[in-house]
Enzyme design. Structure first.
Site, PDB file in Angstrom:
ATOM      1  N   TYR A 152       0.853  -1.185   0.000  1.00 37.32           N
ATOM      2  CA  TYR A 152       0.000   0.000   0.000  1.00 37.32           C
ATOM      3  C   TYR A 152       0.889   1.234   0.000  1.00 37.32           C
ATOM      4  O   TYR A 152       1.837   1.318   0.783  1.00 37.32           O
ATOM      5  CB  TYR A 152      -0.894  -0.007   1.247  1.00 37.32           C
ATOM      6  CG  TYR A 152      -1.823   1.184   1.344  1.00 37.32           C
ATOM      7  CD1 TYR A 152      -2.910   1.314   0.497  1.00 37.32           C
ATOM      8  CD2 TYR A 152      -1.620   2.174   2.306  1.00 37.32           C
ATOM      9  CE1 TYR A 152      -3.768   2.409   0.591  1.00 37.32           C
ATOM     10  CE2 TYR A 152      -2.480   3.264   2.409  1.00 37.32           C
ATOM     11  CZ  TYR A 152      -3.547   3.376   1.544  1.00 37.32           C
ATOM     12  OH  TYR A 152      -4.398   4.452   1.646  1.00 37.32           O
ATOM     13  N   ASP A 247       9.217   2.460  -0.148  1.00 37.78           N
ATOM     14  CA  ASP A 247       8.208   3.135   0.659  1.00 37.78           C
ATOM     15  C   ASP A 247       8.455   2.712   2.107  1.00 37.78           C
ATOM     16  O   ASP A 247       8.087   1.611   2.521  1.00 37.78           O
ATOM     17  CB  ASP A 247       6.814   2.730   0.183  1.00 37.78           C
ATOM     18  CG  ASP A 247       5.720   3.397   0.994  1.00 37.78           C
ATOM     19  OD1 ASP A 247       5.970   3.750   2.165  1.00 37.78           O
ATOM     20  OD2 ASP A 247       4.601   3.548   0.472  1.00 37.78           O
ATOM     21  N   LYS A 275       4.724   9.099   8.905  1.00 38.06           N
ATOM     22  CA  LYS A 275       4.449   8.670  10.279  1.00 38.06           C
ATOM     23  C   LYS A 275       5.499   9.167  11.282  1.00 38.06           C
ATOM     24  O   LYS A 275       5.423  10.288  11.738  1.00 38.06           O
ATOM     25  CB  LYS A 275       4.281   7.151  10.329  1.00 38.06           C
ATOM     26  CG  LYS A 275       3.143   6.687   9.383  1.00 38.06           C
ATOM     27  CD  LYS A 275       2.621   5.324   9.705  1.00 38.06           C
ATOM     28  CE  LYS A 275       1.700   4.786   8.627  1.00 38.06           C
ATOM     29  NZ  LYS A 275       0.298   5.079   8.809  1.00 38.06           N
TER      30      LYS A 275
END
Ligand code: HOZ
Length: 458
Positions: A152, A247, A275
């Protein structure tokens, strides 16, 4: 906030909150997974967090293992991070102009990730992923991107194809609303399958701008790259004059200070962070090779911008978090806490006779309700989502908040202690038994089998 578990109140107040929320927000939420659709029941409306605890608007308190899906290495509201953000806010919330604080954060990022020679700060991981793809396309002059099923990379149009995380949880891995022409720029291959990557390049010779990958996928649950897989991607990308994009929105600063690329010794051309780098505020980053990043405006012709990019409050929280990671070096302790908790979960599952495979890396982990190993999306999808739902609610009603979805990572923070873990392990004894109820594949566990299963799931 008192660090003790409180009694669960009735459900009436919770139902009222959700009903009201649904009148104002689509689905009652601002991001789909938190609506609890796949586990059933009403979502928790959070009022506050402190250390490893969450306090809900209805008065319940939980030990938190979701931790806002990853940014909170030090738990909720760690004093130094709060104070840094407060002090920045006092000086002004946004300038839409250059600041030295954002330069200093970029310097910290470059120190941790030497592959990121030039950095651009954005407001979300989705934005950073989208921009990294644009830079890769601008640099190579090619359109196609190889992505792995179950990984994702935010809700970027062309990447909502075989997408993990909430897209999988809600049964929409190929989202509606994505123009066919956009989806057609994405070539999907199974994770851990180098021959499939080779075949994809063969079919699309000279057309692939980049391979994008979560080096340790966490959005289909935690999955390990097989030995040599990431190195193989590096080799193929270089040979094909394509770029390799890591990622590391979840793994960056999580699996170690320098992320998965440091652990595996593989240098990507571009890296995406999110994050932790924003300390729990909206901030993300992308960056990489100087020649590649130089295509981004104002240096080059690939346009990308944002009024809130490098927002001073988020930058301050991010910098304070990275400084704490440096001074407190929490990694070994967090891994020990994770191992302790996962061992407790495993024992509870064995005792309940529920097939469980726990996969973990550092302080992140996923209990998959299945027998056997999870190596890719196809094997992840074999997990029993209904059993996860029963486990989730079994834990929730005993004061433990988990990711409300099977195909995600859970986390421990540096703020957790054995005391909270023991509370959660105690809850798991009941929750696993409840997960086993109604499971058609429930197997009687002999002593020998249990031991074998324990070893296998290590
Ligand atoms: N994308 C997040 C999980 N990997 C979920 C975000 C949310 O629902 O808050």
């Amino acid at each position: 906030m008192a660090r003790k578990l409180t009694k669960v109140p009735g459900t009436k107040l919770r139902k009222n909150l959700f009903a009201r929320a649904r009148k104002a927000l689509v689905g009652g939420v601002n991001s789909p997974v938190r609506a609890f659709k796949s586990v059933g029941g009403d979502p928790v409306f959070v009022e506050a967090g402190s250390g490893p605890f969450l306090r809900a608007a209805d008065g319940r308190t939980f030990v938190d293992f979701c931790l806002s899906w990853g940014p909170l290495m030090f738990g909720h509201a760690r004093r130094e991070i709060v104070e840094a953000a407060k002090a920045a806010l006092e000086r002004g919330s946004t300038f839409g102009a250059a600041t030295m604080a954002e330069v200093e954060l970029a310097e910290r990022i470059k120190d941790a990730f030497p592959s990121m020679e030039l950095v651009r700060l954005t407001s979300s991981g989705t934005e950073a992923d989208m921009s990294a793809l644009r830079a890769a396309r601008a640099f190579t002059g090619r359109d196609l991107v190889i992505k792995f099923a179950g990984c994702y990379h935010g809700h970027v149009d062309s990447l909502l194809v075989a997408a993990g995380s909430g897209a999988t949880t809600l049964g929409v891995p190929d989202s509606a609303g994505v123009p066919k022409a956009f989806a057609a720029t994405t070539v999907v291959v199974p994770f851990n399958d180098l021959p499939a990557v080779e075949a994809a390049f063969k079919r699309n010779k000279g057309r692939v701008a980049a391979i994008i990958v979560e080096p340790i996928p966490a959005n289909m649950g935690v999955v390990f790259p097989k030995d040599g897989f990431l190195q193989g991607l590096r080799r193929i990308a270089t040979r094909e004059k394509s770029l390799l994009i890591f990622d590391e929105v979840i793994t960056g600063f999580r699996v170690c200070y320098g992320g998965a690329q440091t652990l595996f010794g593989v240098k990507p051309d571009l890296t995406v962070l999110g994050k932790i780098v924003g300390g729990g505020l909206p901030l993300a980053a992308y960056g990489g090779r100087k020649d590649v990043m130089s295509v981004v405006a104002p240096e080059g012709p690939a346009y990308q911008a944002g009024t809130l990019s490098g927002n001073p409050v988020a930058v301050a929280a991010g910098a304070a978090t990275l400084d704490l990671l440096r001074t407190e070096d929490p990694y070994a302790r967090m891994e020990d806490l994770k191992a302790y908790f996962c061992e407790g979960l495993r024992r509870a599952a064995v005792a309940a006779g529920v097939p469980l495979r726990i996969q973990s890396f550092g302080s992140m982990f996923t209990p998959f309700f299945l027998d056997g190993e999870v190596t890719d999306y196809a094997s992840a999808l074999k997990a029993d989502k209904a059993a996860y739902g029963r486990y989730f609610h079994g834990m929730l009603k005993r004061g433990v908040y988990l990711p409300p979805a099977q195909w995600e990572a859970a986390f421990v923070s540096y703020a957790h202690t054995h005391r909270e873990l023991d509370v959660a392990i105690g809850a798991a004894a009941f929750a696993m038994a409840e997960a086993a109820e109604g499971q058609s594949r429930r197997l009687p566990i002999t002593r020998k089998r249990s031991k074998k299963r324990l070893m296998k799931s290590r």
